[in-house]
Scaffold this motif. Structure first.
Motif, PDB file in Angstrom:
ATOM      1  N   TYR A 188      11.214  47.314  91.625  1.00  0.00           N
ATOM      2  CA  TYR A 188      12.236  47.221  92.485  1.00  0.00           C
ATOM      3  C   TYR A 188      12.563  48.231  93.528  1.00  0.00           C
ATOM      4  O   TYR A 188      12.952  48.063  94.833  1.00  0.00           O
ATOM      5  N   TYR A 204      14.806  42.497  96.297  1.00  0.00           N
ATOM      6  CA  TYR A 204      15.809  41.249  95.719  1.00  0.00           C
ATOM      7  C   TYR A 204      14.695  40.723  94.531  1.00  0.00           C
ATOM      8  O   TYR A 204      13.685  40.809  94.778  1.00  0.00           O
ATOM      9  N   LYS A 259      25.282  48.341  99.419  1.00  0.00           N
ATOM     10  CA  LYS A 259      24.722  47.668 100.545  1.00  0.00           C
ATOM     11  C   LYS A 259      24.645  48.286 101.685  1.00  0.00           C
ATOM     12  O   LYS A 259      25.434  49.123 102.278  1.00  0.00           O
TER      13      LYS A 259
END
Length: 292
Positions: free
Chosen positions: A108, A169, A143
């Motif tokens: 990731y 994601y 975020k």
């Protein structure tokens, strides 16, 4: 000249916030870049944006984005329509949660950034957030919006600042089973594994990126130098790998090869069961050669 910030905004933890700036932690600017030229004239190649059907050049103001819903059918999106998408985190990195770094799968991990306080205002708030992350030994997840896209960013304490790594994601990460499921379940013999582990021991070292060499970049530099000086360019001779068919023989030969290469970094393993197994295998190999 100091690098230019890639992004500026605010770091927020609950009701505590401070202005920050993000800088890319990596750069490929030093790599050799090529231009495309017309071989006949030596002039640079220029690219134009043209209508695929008419061949006419299109002005920048007349170019819009569109999504292809079916073959040849597009949904056109105006710039103001894209700007209207509500993203509350456009200029705020709002920390949502804290997780152990070990919980984040390497698959990731995406792009690294250095996060620093922007100006004198908020320096203390930045330090408080940084030290809370450091003391707890965790990674903060938040975020952030880059170029209209929202990303998840993992923040961890690094020196006087923070390092942020954008995360992919789940839909961007491929399923490993699609690639690994067809691999046969091989049973590894203990004597082979002992030999392989011994090779690992002889090559064991500490991570030092200063030892990394970009051999292709070096070769490009040398190629350009030779072309400038009018020297002859010769293709390097490709060396084929050693023709060792038997896996056990390849492992045994590798031990002798690595012993000559890595004496300075080889940890002492004498007297260990693995060391004794390796010696036994080596004696067996020598006895086999004499018998034949």
């Amino acid at each position: 000249m100091a690098p230019r910030a890639y992004w500026k905004g605010y770091l927020k933890l609950s009701l505590v916030s401070c202005p920050i700036a993000l800088f890319p932690a990596s750069s490929e600017r030093e790599k050799i870049r090529f231009h495309q030229l017309n071989r006949q004239t030596g002039n640079r190649i220029k690219y134009r944006k043209v209508d695929a059907e008419t061949g006419d050049e299109v002005e920048a103001d007349d170019i819009i984005k569109a999504y292809e819903v079916s073959k040849g059918e597009y949904v056109q999106l105006e710039p103001e329509e894209l700007d209207a998408i509500a993203l509350e985190s456009k200029r705020v990195v709002d920390i949502d949660e804290f997780v152990p770094k070990a919980d984040i799968d390497d698959l990731y991990m995406s792009n690294p950034y250095f996060v620093v306080p922007d100006g004198d205002v908020g320096q203390q708030a930045f330090a408080v957030i940084r030290e809370a992350i450091r003391k707890e030994g965790v990674v903060a997840l938040a975020k952030v919006v880059f170029t209209s896209r929202e990303h998840i960013i993992a923040l961890e304490a690094r020196g006087k600042g923070l390092m942020g790594v954008t995360l992919r994601y789940p839909y961007e990460v491929r399923n490993e089973k699609e690639f690994f499921d067809d691999i046969e379940d091989e049973k590894v013999p203990k004597d082979m594994l002992d030999l392989a582990l011994h090779i690992v021991d002889t090559k064991r070292s500490k991570f030092n990126p200063r030892k990394f060499e970009d051999r292709y970049e070096d070769a490009l530099t040398e190629l350009i130098r030779k072309k400038q000086n009018g020297e002859k360019i010769e293709e390097p001779k490709e060396r084929a790998p050693a023709n060792v068919v038997n896996l056990m023989d390849a492992l045994r030969q590798s031990i002798g090869l690595e012993a000559g290469r890595g004496q300075d970094r080889k940890p002492s393993s004498r007297g260990t069961p693995r060391h004794r197994a390796v010696k036994k295998s080596a004696r067996s190999s020598a006895h086999h050669r004499k018998a034949s």
